[in-house]
Scaffold this motif. Structure first.
Motif, PDB file in Angstrom:
ATOM      1  N   ALA A 119      50.252  20.861  -3.466  1.00  0.00           N
ATOM      2  CA  ALA A 119      49.363  19.984  -4.233  1.00  0.00           C
ATOM      3  C   ALA A 119      48.490  19.171  -3.280  1.00  0.00           C
ATOM      4  CB  ALA A 119      50.186  19.057  -5.113  1.00  0.00           C
ATOM      5  N   THR A 120      47.268  18.934  -3.701  1.00  0.00           N
ATOM      6  CA  THR A 120      46.347  18.106  -2.941  1.00  0.00           C
ATOM      7  C   THR A 120      46.782  16.645  -3.010  1.00  0.00           C
ATOM      8  OG1 THR A 120      44.529  19.603  -3.470  1.00  0.00           O
ATOM      9  CG2 THR A 120      43.919  17.378  -2.784  1.00  0.00           C
ATOM     10  N   ARG A 121      46.635  15.950  -1.894  1.00  0.00           N
ATOM     11  CA  ARG A 121      46.891  14.510  -1.816  1.00  0.00           C
ATOM     12  C   ARG A 121      45.591  13.814  -1.448  1.00  0.00           C
ATOM     13  NH1 ARG A 121      51.775  16.551   1.290  1.00  0.00           N
ATOM     14  NH2 ARG A 121      50.450  16.275   3.121  1.00  0.00           N
ATOM     15  N   PRO A 148      39.012  13.986   3.069  1.00  0.00           N
ATOM     16  CA  PRO A 148      38.030  14.151   4.155  1.00  0.00           C
ATOM     17  C   PRO A 148      38.002  15.587   4.698  1.00  0.00           C
ATOM     18  CG  PRO A 148      39.171  12.077   4.401  1.00  0.00           C
ATOM     19  CD  PRO A 148      39.886  12.828   3.304  1.00  0.00           C
ATOM     20  N   THR A 149      39.152  16.200   4.865  1.00  0.00           N
ATOM     21  CA  THR A 149      39.222  17.580   5.354  1.00  0.00           C
ATOM     22  C   THR A 149      38.653  18.545   4.325  1.00  0.00           C
ATOM     23  OG1 THR A 149      41.160  17.049   6.692  1.00  0.00           O
ATOM     24  CG2 THR A 149      40.767  19.378   6.229  1.00  0.00           C
ATOM     25  N   ALA A 161      31.789  22.221   3.013  1.00  0.00           N
ATOM     26  CA  ALA A 161      30.489  22.398   3.664  1.00  0.00           C
ATOM     27  C   ALA A 161      30.454  23.640   4.551  1.00  0.00           C
ATOM     28  CB  ALA A 161      30.156  21.162   4.491  1.00  0.00           C
ATOM     29  N   ARG A 162      31.600  24.244   4.816  1.00  0.00           N
ATOM     30  CA  ARG A 162      31.666  25.385   5.734  1.00  0.00           C
ATOM     31  C   ARG A 162      31.946  26.716   5.046  1.00  0.00           C
ATOM     32  NH1 ARG A 162      35.654  24.616  10.153  1.00  0.00           N
ATOM     33  NH2 ARG A 162      36.995  23.728   8.554  1.00  0.00           N
ATOM     34  N   THR A 163      31.887  26.759   3.714  1.00  0.00           N
ATOM     35  CA  THR A 163      32.122  28.016   3.013  1.00  0.00           C
ATOM     36  C   THR A 163      30.937  28.954   3.207  1.00  0.00           C
ATOM     37  OG1 THR A 163      31.249  27.092   0.964  1.00  0.00           O
ATOM     38  CG2 THR A 163      33.644  26.994   1.281  1.00  0.00           C
ATOM     39  N   ARG A 164      31.189  30.242   3.013  1.00  0.00           N
ATOM     40  CA  ARG A 164      30.153  31.251   3.247  1.00  0.00           C
ATOM     41  C   ARG A 164      29.008  31.129   2.239  1.00  0.00           C
ATOM     42  NH1 ARG A 164      30.887  35.905   5.923  1.00  0.00           N
ATOM     43  NH2 ARG A 164      33.140  35.761   5.626  1.00  0.00           N
ATOM     44  N   GLU A 165      29.333  30.993   0.985  1.00  0.00           N
ATOM     45  CA  GLU A 165      28.329  30.908  -0.064  1.00  0.00           C
ATOM     46  C   GLU A 165      28.574  29.641  -0.870  1.00  0.00           C
ATOM     47  OE1 GLU A 165      27.677  35.680  -0.785  1.00  0.00           O
ATOM     48  OE2 GLU A 165      28.917  34.585  -2.186  1.00  0.00           O
ATOM     49  N   ASP A 188      49.284  27.757   9.391  1.00  0.00           N
ATOM     50  CA  ASP A 188      49.619  27.145  10.687  1.00  0.00           C
ATOM     51  C   ASP A 188      49.197  25.675  10.736  1.00  0.00           C
ATOM     52  OD1 ASP A 188      50.704  29.560  11.627  1.00  0.00           O
ATOM     53  OD2 ASP A 188      48.737  30.245  12.323  1.00  0.00           O
ATOM     54  N   GLY A 189      49.416  24.968   9.623  1.00  0.00           N
ATOM     55  CA  GLY A 189      49.124  23.541   9.560  1.00  0.00           C
ATOM     56  C   GLY A 189      47.670  23.180   9.334  1.00  0.00           C
ATOM     57  N   GLN A 190      46.778  24.172   9.243  1.00  0.00           N
ATOM     58  CA  GLN A 190      45.351  23.927   9.012  1.00  0.00           C
ATOM     59  C   GLN A 190      45.011  24.231   7.558  1.00  0.00           C
ATOM     60  OE1 GLN A 190      42.675  26.585  11.127  1.00  0.00           O
ATOM     61  NE2 GLN A 190      40.884  25.733  10.130  1.00  0.00           N
TER      62      GLN A 190
END
Length: 148
Positions: free
Chosen positions: A5-7, A12-13, A19-23, A58-60
């Motif tokens: 679940a998102t916290r 911020p991440t 902003a870094r997605t392909r489309e 891997d934690g990312q």
């Protein structure tokens, strides 16, 4: 691959990832112009109006998705380009579509680019989404119709 679940401290991440997605990438400034900020997202999460899930490798954080409780809308699905094609989007989408159904929604929907050259066009259709023929601000409205 770990889905959780998102916290609020993730926002911020998540905004950077969006902003870094392909489309259909959207910068923090573009989202803010639509009234979507890390603070507003955290507030919606805190009140229970929005719920989200993310995927870590891997934690990312490599992908995330969220949905709207009151409207039954799948709000966003974003995966970093280098992690596409690994089932992350499908796993996140499954979490988001299950939640509005648990909240009693018969109609789970999203808006997407109607251009068949865009990856999302085929992806959503392959995952059980059907175009309604309705366009809003140039995007087609799709509803979730799972097989079976």
């Amino acid at each position: 691959m770990h889905i959780r679940a998102t916290r609020s401290e993730d926002f911020p991440t998540l905004f950077d990832l969006r902003a870094r997605t392909r489309e259909n990438a959207m910068s923090v400034a573009e989202l803010a112009a639509r009234g979507i900020t890390p603070d507003s997202a955290a507030e919606a999460l805190h009140t229970g109006l929005v719920r989200g899930w993310l995927c870590e490798v891997d934690g990312q954080i490599v992908g995330f998705a969220s949905g709207d409780r009151d409207g039954g809308e799948m709000l966003v699905l974003a995966v970093l380009p280098e992690y596409e094609g690994r089932g992350i989007g499908r796993a996140l989408l499954a979490k988001v579509t299950a939640w509005p159904a648990e909240c009693g929604h018969q109609r789970i929907w999203l808006s997407a680019n109607p251009d068949s050259a865009v990856r999302a066009y085929g992806f959503y259709r392959h995952c059980g989404w059907v175009a309604t023929g309705e366009l809003v601000d140039g995007e087609e409205i799709m509803v979730y119709q799972p097989a079976g």
